[in-house]
Scaffold this motif. Structure first.
Motif, PDB file in Angstrom:
ATOM      1  N   THR A  11       7.094 -26.503  33.110  1.00 16.42           N
ATOM      2  CA  THR A  11       6.397 -26.525  34.336  1.00 16.42           C
ATOM      3  C   THR A  11       6.544 -28.210  34.863  1.00 16.42           C
ATOM      4  N   ALA A  12       6.012 -28.860  33.680  1.00 18.81           N
ATOM      5  CA  ALA A  12       5.827 -30.358  34.238  1.00 18.81           C
ATOM      6  C   ALA A  12       7.099 -31.235  33.933  1.00 18.81           C
ATOM      7  N   GLY A  13       7.842 -30.895  32.928  1.00 21.39           N
ATOM      8  CA  GLY A  13       8.968 -31.731  32.881  1.00 21.39           C
ATOM      9  C   GLY A  13      10.268 -31.229  34.012  1.00 21.39           C
ATOM     10  N   ALA A 104       6.981 -33.950  27.487  1.00 22.63           N
ATOM     11  CA  ALA A 104       6.490 -32.712  28.463  1.00 22.63           C
ATOM     12  C   ALA A 104       6.702 -31.316  27.700  1.00 22.63           C
ATOM     13  N   THR A 105       6.527 -31.382  26.450  1.00 24.63           N
ATOM     14  CA  THR A 105       6.546 -30.306  25.631  1.00 24.63           C
ATOM     15  C   THR A 105       5.429 -29.390  25.452  1.00 24.63           C
ATOM     16  N   GLY A 106       4.270 -29.564  26.106  1.00 25.89           N
ATOM     17  CA  GLY A 106       3.415 -28.477  26.283  1.00 25.89           C
ATOM     18  C   GLY A 106       2.925 -28.352  25.049  1.00 25.89           C
ATOM     19  N   PHE A 128      -1.289 -12.492  23.769  1.00 26.28           N
ATOM     20  CA  PHE A 128      -0.515 -12.472  24.987  1.00 26.28           C
ATOM     21  C   PHE A 128      -0.105 -13.772  25.609  1.00 26.28           C
ATOM     22  N   TYR A 129      -0.227 -14.802  24.480  1.00 19.69           N
ATOM     23  CA  TYR A 129       0.055 -16.251  25.008  1.00 19.69           C
ATOM     24  C   TYR A 129       1.549 -16.347  24.970  1.00 19.69           C
ATOM     25  N   THR A 130       2.399 -15.621  24.228  1.00 22.47           N
ATOM     26  CA  THR A 130       3.755 -15.728  24.244  1.00 22.47           C
ATOM     27  C   THR A 130       4.544 -14.635  24.883  1.00 22.47           C
ATOM     28  N   ILE A 158      -7.282 -24.613  24.941  1.00 18.52           N
ATOM     29  CA  ILE A 158      -6.430 -23.534  25.081  1.00 18.52           C
ATOM     30  C   ILE A 158      -5.739 -23.859  26.385  1.00 18.52           C
ATOM     31  N   LYS A 159      -4.452 -23.391  26.543  1.00 20.55           N
ATOM     32  CA  LYS A 159      -4.141 -23.507  28.059  1.00 20.55           C
ATOM     33  C   LYS A 159      -4.571 -22.381  28.738  1.00 20.55           C
ATOM     34  N   CYS A 160      -4.538 -22.503  29.983  1.00 23.47           N
ATOM     35  CA  CYS A 160      -5.490 -21.857  30.939  1.00 23.47           C
ATOM     36  C   CYS A 160      -6.781 -21.115  30.337  1.00 23.47           C
ATOM     37  N   GLY A 253      -0.135 -29.092  20.288  1.00 21.62           N
ATOM     38  CA  GLY A 253       1.270 -29.690  20.851  1.00 21.62           C
ATOM     39  C   GLY A 253       2.256 -29.488  19.698  1.00 21.62           C
ATOM     40  N   ALA A 254       3.517 -29.870  19.912  1.00 21.23           N
ATOM     41  CA  ALA A 254       4.725 -29.520  19.195  1.00 21.23           C
ATOM     42  C   ALA A 254       4.645 -30.528  17.790  1.00 21.23           C
ATOM     43  N   ASP A 255       5.185 -29.838  17.022  1.00 22.19           N
ATOM     44  CA  ASP A 255       5.103 -30.630  15.633  1.00 22.19           C
ATOM     45  C   ASP A 255       6.005 -31.837  15.483  1.00 22.19           C
ATOM     46  N   ASP A 289       0.712 -30.114  29.611  1.00 20.99           N
ATOM     47  CA  ASP A 289      -0.119 -29.868  28.501  1.00 20.99           C
ATOM     48  C   ASP A 289      -0.121 -30.552  27.380  1.00 20.99           C
ATOM     49  N   ALA A 290       1.062 -31.595  27.275  1.00 21.46           N
ATOM     50  CA  ALA A 290       1.447 -32.076  26.088  1.00 21.46           C
ATOM     51  C   ALA A 290       0.440 -33.387  25.829  1.00 21.46           C
ATOM     52  N   SER A 291      -0.078 -33.965  26.749  1.00 23.94           N
ATOM     53  CA  SER A 291      -1.268 -35.064  26.920  1.00 23.94           C
ATOM     54  C   SER A 291      -2.578 -34.698  26.270  1.00 23.94           C
ATOM     55  N   SER A 296      -8.251 -29.107  32.218  1.00 24.67           N
ATOM     56  CA  SER A 296      -7.681 -28.043  31.839  1.00 24.67           C
ATOM     57  C   SER A 296      -6.228 -27.830  31.658  1.00 24.67           C
ATOM     58  N   LYS A 297      -5.687 -27.311  30.691  1.00 28.71           N
ATOM     59  CA  LYS A 297      -4.217 -27.271  30.155  1.00 28.71           C
ATOM     60  C   LYS A 297      -3.911 -26.183  31.234  1.00 28.71           C
ATOM     61  N   ALA A 298      -3.294 -26.521  32.341  1.00 23.95           N
ATOM     62  CA  ALA A 298      -2.783 -25.434  33.396  1.00 23.95           C
ATOM     63  C   ALA A 298      -1.701 -26.076  34.241  1.00 23.95           C
TER      64      ALA A 298
HETATM   65  C1  FAD Z   1      -1.244 -16.456  29.366  1.00 24.17           C
HETATM   66  C2  FAD Z   1      -1.252 -17.512  30.038  1.00 24.17           C
HETATM   67  C3  FAD Z   1      -1.662 -17.605  31.598  1.00 24.17           C
HETATM   68  C4  FAD Z   1      -1.773 -18.894  32.084  1.00 24.17           C
HETATM   69  N1  FAD Z   1      -2.105 -18.835  33.587  1.00 24.17           N
HETATM   70  C5  FAD Z   1      -2.079 -19.855  34.183  1.00 24.17           C
HETATM   71  C6  FAD Z   1      -2.636 -19.693  35.650  1.00 24.17           C
HETATM   72  O1  FAD Z   1      -3.152 -18.645  36.019  1.00 24.17           O
HETATM   73  N2  FAD Z   1      -2.558 -20.976  36.334  1.00 24.17           N
HETATM   74  C7  FAD Z   1      -2.294 -22.280  35.952  1.00 24.17           C
HETATM   75  O2  FAD Z   1      -2.059 -23.282  36.471  1.00 24.17           O
HETATM   76  N3  FAD Z   1      -1.681 -22.241  34.495  1.00 24.17           N
HETATM   77  C8  FAD Z   1      -1.500 -21.032  33.721  1.00 24.17           C
HETATM   78  N4  FAD Z   1      -1.112 -21.053  32.546  1.00 24.17           N
HETATM   79  C9  FAD Z   1      -1.025 -22.373  31.975  1.00 24.17           C
HETATM   80  C10 FAD Z   1       0.504 -22.903  32.305  1.00 24.17           C
HETATM   81  O3  FAD Z   1       1.565 -21.977  32.253  1.00 24.17           O
HETATM   82  C11 FAD Z   1       0.733 -24.319  31.555  1.00 24.17           C
HETATM   83  O4  FAD Z   1      -0.384 -25.076  31.632  1.00 24.17           O
HETATM   84  C12 FAD Z   1       2.165 -24.806  32.033  1.00 24.17           C
HETATM   85  O5  FAD Z   1       3.251 -24.150  31.732  1.00 24.17           O
HETATM   86  C13 FAD Z   1       2.044 -26.264  31.234  1.00 24.17           C
HETATM   87  O6  FAD Z   1       3.301 -26.813  31.663  1.00 24.17           O
HETATM   88  P1  FAD Z   1       4.120 -27.999  30.461  1.00 24.17           P
HETATM   89  O7  FAD Z   1       5.255 -28.280  31.271  1.00 24.17           O
HETATM   90  O8  FAD Z   1       2.905 -28.769  30.132  1.00 24.17           O
HETATM   91  O9  FAD Z   1       4.348 -27.013  29.268  1.00 24.17           O
HETATM   92  P2  FAD Z   1       5.321 -25.621  29.292  1.00 24.17           P
HETATM   93  O10 FAD Z   1       5.504 -25.232  30.502  1.00 24.17           O
HETATM   94  O11 FAD Z   1       4.893 -24.859  28.142  1.00 24.17           O
HETATM   95  O12 FAD Z   1       6.565 -26.232  28.865  1.00 24.17           O
HETATM   96  C14 FAD Z   1       6.916 -27.059  27.553  1.00 24.17           C
HETATM   97  C15 FAD Z   1       8.623 -26.884  27.253  1.00 24.17           C
HETATM   98  O13 FAD Z   1       8.938 -27.732  26.215  1.00 24.17           O
HETATM   99  C16 FAD Z   1       9.751 -26.976  25.464  1.00 24.17           C
HETATM  100  N5  FAD Z   1       9.568 -27.527  23.884  1.00 24.17           N
HETATM  101  C17 FAD Z   1       8.422 -27.344  23.217  1.00 24.17           C
HETATM  102  N6  FAD Z   1       8.614 -28.028  21.977  1.00 24.17           N
HETATM  103  C18 FAD Z   1      10.267 -28.334  21.905  1.00 24.17           C
HETATM  104  C19 FAD Z   1      10.770 -29.023  20.673  1.00 24.17           C
HETATM  105  N7  FAD Z   1      10.456 -29.275  19.860  1.00 24.17           N
HETATM  106  N8  FAD Z   1      12.132 -29.169  21.326  1.00 24.17           N
HETATM  107  C20 FAD Z   1      12.587 -28.812  22.511  1.00 24.17           C
HETATM  108  N9  FAD Z   1      11.824 -28.242  23.415  1.00 24.17           N
HETATM  109  C21 FAD Z   1      10.593 -27.933  23.165  1.00 24.17           C
HETATM  110  C22 FAD Z   1       9.568 -25.554  25.585  1.00 24.17           C
HETATM  111  O14 FAD Z   1      10.477 -24.703  25.115  1.00 24.17           O
HETATM  112  C23 FAD Z   1       9.057 -25.558  26.971  1.00 24.17           C
HETATM  113  O15 FAD Z   1      10.071 -25.067  27.915  1.00 24.17           O
HETATM  114  C24 FAD Z   1      -1.203 -20.095  31.865  1.00 24.17           C
HETATM  115  C25 FAD Z   1      -0.414 -19.863  30.515  1.00 24.17           C
HETATM  116  C26 FAD Z   1      -0.587 -18.787  29.732  1.00 24.17           C
HETATM  117  C27 FAD Z   1      -0.143 -18.798  28.302  1.00 24.17           C
END
Ligand code: FAD
Length: 412
Positions: A11-13, A104-106, A128-130, A158-160, A253-255, A289-291, A296-298
């Motif tokens: 999402t963020a990246g 932005a690796t969440g 159900f988080y994956t 936790i996220k969301c 966060g990622a290892d 979510d990485a920071s 909320s992690k959302a």
């Molecule tokens: C069940 C559930 C329900 C949710 N409901 C909501 C909601 O209703 N509203 C809302 O706002 N948010 C919701 N969220 C949260 C939302 O999905 C996340 O907060 C959002 O996706 C965060 O974006 P991000 O870019 O930080 O991380 P992500 O979208 O998770 O992206 C991280 C990316 O990094 C990549 N990555 C990670 N590690 C590595 C690595 N070592 N090498 C290469 N790539 C890597 C991953 O493959 C992924 O594509 C929900 C989440 C879940 C699990």
């Protein structure tokens, strides 16, 4: 040529790439984005898969569809960042030098971090988080005849953070509609002292659990899961037995963040909470979510932050002061079952309050109140995610939280 590297095309990246590419002159800047997957997952949709409301194929699309032209997409797993040498190493040996880096690796669920949790995953223990977990749980619920369902959060953040509550509300509705609710006892086990992190919302949401005959087990710090005896054991020696456990594993966060010495204990990158600039490195930002920001992690937080981030980034690379200050604004629709939903809107300082959103007095959405319109807001969000948010288009919503429309009287 100066180089911007973005780690993670979630999402963020993706939003960082779509918003920054047009602002960075192509003859001066290259932009590269790295992800280990070729699929973009709409994670909020994972909530609906177990109940058969969404099919798994409705939450996935190819990552490359959302990467704008002029951005190089690299598919590969990140092994580490060598911050002193301004380069990223991938685990297949490729090296990506950078001038600026956006992490932005969440965050990812880690069942391996709790003794016993991974032993029976897919059996009587589910999550159900994956994507994989949500689809396995859909198979389980299709034939489950009832018993003690325990919905469990391992540890915050936790996220969301509302997703486990939503799962509980939807489970209550699902079993009622299946005609087996009388055969299902539901317990909600949380490390928090109530149903949610913030007091006013916690009271509203706790009452909603009560109304649905869901037992709340608060302050539960899990030590281990005994999968033979099917029970959760806490550090203060409480036990909760289950027939079906739906757990939210520890989120981390990622290892590679730990291997790169860039994170805290949970591999989140310490940043300035207003600008998202790393506290350690002046050419590294962490978004989404990485920071470690105390929001909320959302996805909604990532989106509001990303409305302000490009202006700060453009100033920073020119040696100018960053002038946009993020307030931790979060906005979450909470699905409550039977075609209704709740909405909460808050930031670092202000907890969720009742009222109307986005227009004071008018709404059309109601805060902290179950309505059909809030449910439709949640349903519409998937379309908005694919068609407006990821492509970096503007939503007519202010990035910073507003007190207009919020009721601040005696709420408790
Ligand atoms: C069940 C559930 C329900 C949710 N409901 C909501 C909601 O209703 N509203 C809302 O706002 N948010 C919701 N969220 C949260 C939302 O999905 C996340 O907060 C959002 O996706 C965060 O974006 P991000 O870019 O930080 O991380 P992500 O979208 O998770 O992206 C991280 C990316 O990094 C990549 N990555 C990670 N590690 C590595 C690595 N070592 N090498 C290469 N790539 C890597 C991953 O493959 C992924 O594509 C929900 C989440 C879940 C699990």
């Amino acid at each position: 040529m100066r180089k911007l590297v973005i780690l993670g095309a979630g999402t963020a990246g993706t939003m960082a790439a779509t918003k920054l590419r047009p602002q960075l002159p192509r003859d001066e800047w290259s932009v590269t984005i790295v992800d280990q997957n070729e699929t973009h997952y709409y994670q909020p949709g994972y909530l609906f898969i177990p109940f058969g409301i969404y099919r798994p194929d409705e939450v996935t699309k190819p990552i490359k569809r959302f990467i704008p032209s002029g951005v190089d997409l690299v598919t590969g797993a990140i092994d580490r960042v060598v911050a002193d040498e301004n380069k990223v190493l991938l685990d297949d040996g490729r090296e990506l030098p950078y001038d600026y880096l956006i992490i932005a690796t969440g965050t990812t669920p880690r069942p391996d971090e709790t003794p016993g949790m991974a032993d029976d995953l897919g059996g009587s223990v589910h999550e159900f988080y994956t994507y994989k977990g949500a689809t396995a749980l859909a198979d389980k619920l299709r034939t489950w005849e009832g018993g003690h369902l325990v919905v469990h959060i391992t540890e915050m953040p936790i996220k969301c953070p509302v997703a486990p509550l939503e799962f509980t509300f939807l489970a209550d509705a699902f079993f009622t509609e299946q005609g087996i609710r009388d055969n299902v006892k539901i317990t909600y086990v949380t490390p928090l002292e109530g149903a949610f992190t913030k007091p006013v919302a916690s009271k509203y949401l706790g009452d909603m659990l009560d109304k649905r005959n869901v037992h709340l087990e608060p302050d539960f710090m899990i030590e281990s899961i005994d999968t033979e005896a099917k029970k959760l054991v806490s550090f203060d020696e409480r036990e909760v037995d289950y027939d079906l456990l739906v757990t939210i594993p520890l989120n981390m966060g990622a290892d590679y963040i730990a291997r790169s010495d860039l994170g805290d204990d949970l591999n989140y990158v310490p940043v300035d909470q207003q600008t998202l600039l790393s506290k350690k490195h002046d050419n590294i930002f962490a978004v989404g979510d990485a920071s470690d920001i105390p929001a909320s992690k959302a996805g909604s937080v990532a989106h509001f932050a990303m409305d302000l981030f490009p202006a700060n980034f453009m100033n920073h690379i020119q040696g100018l002061k960053m002038t946009e200050f993020f307030d931790g604004h979060a906005n979450c629709f909470i699905e409550t079952g039977h075609g209704k939903g709740l909405l909460i809107d808050f930031n670092y300082e202000t907890e969720p309050l009742p009222g109307k959103y986005p227009l004071p007095g008018v709404g059309p959405f109601s805060l902290l109140k179950e309505t059909e319109l809030n449910h439709w807001g949640k349903v519409m969000f998937r379309w908005m995610y694919w068609n407006i948010l990821l492509p970096g288009k503007e939503l007519p919503l202010p990035a910073l939280m507003s007190m207009a429309g919020k009721e601040t009287g005696d709420l408790r």
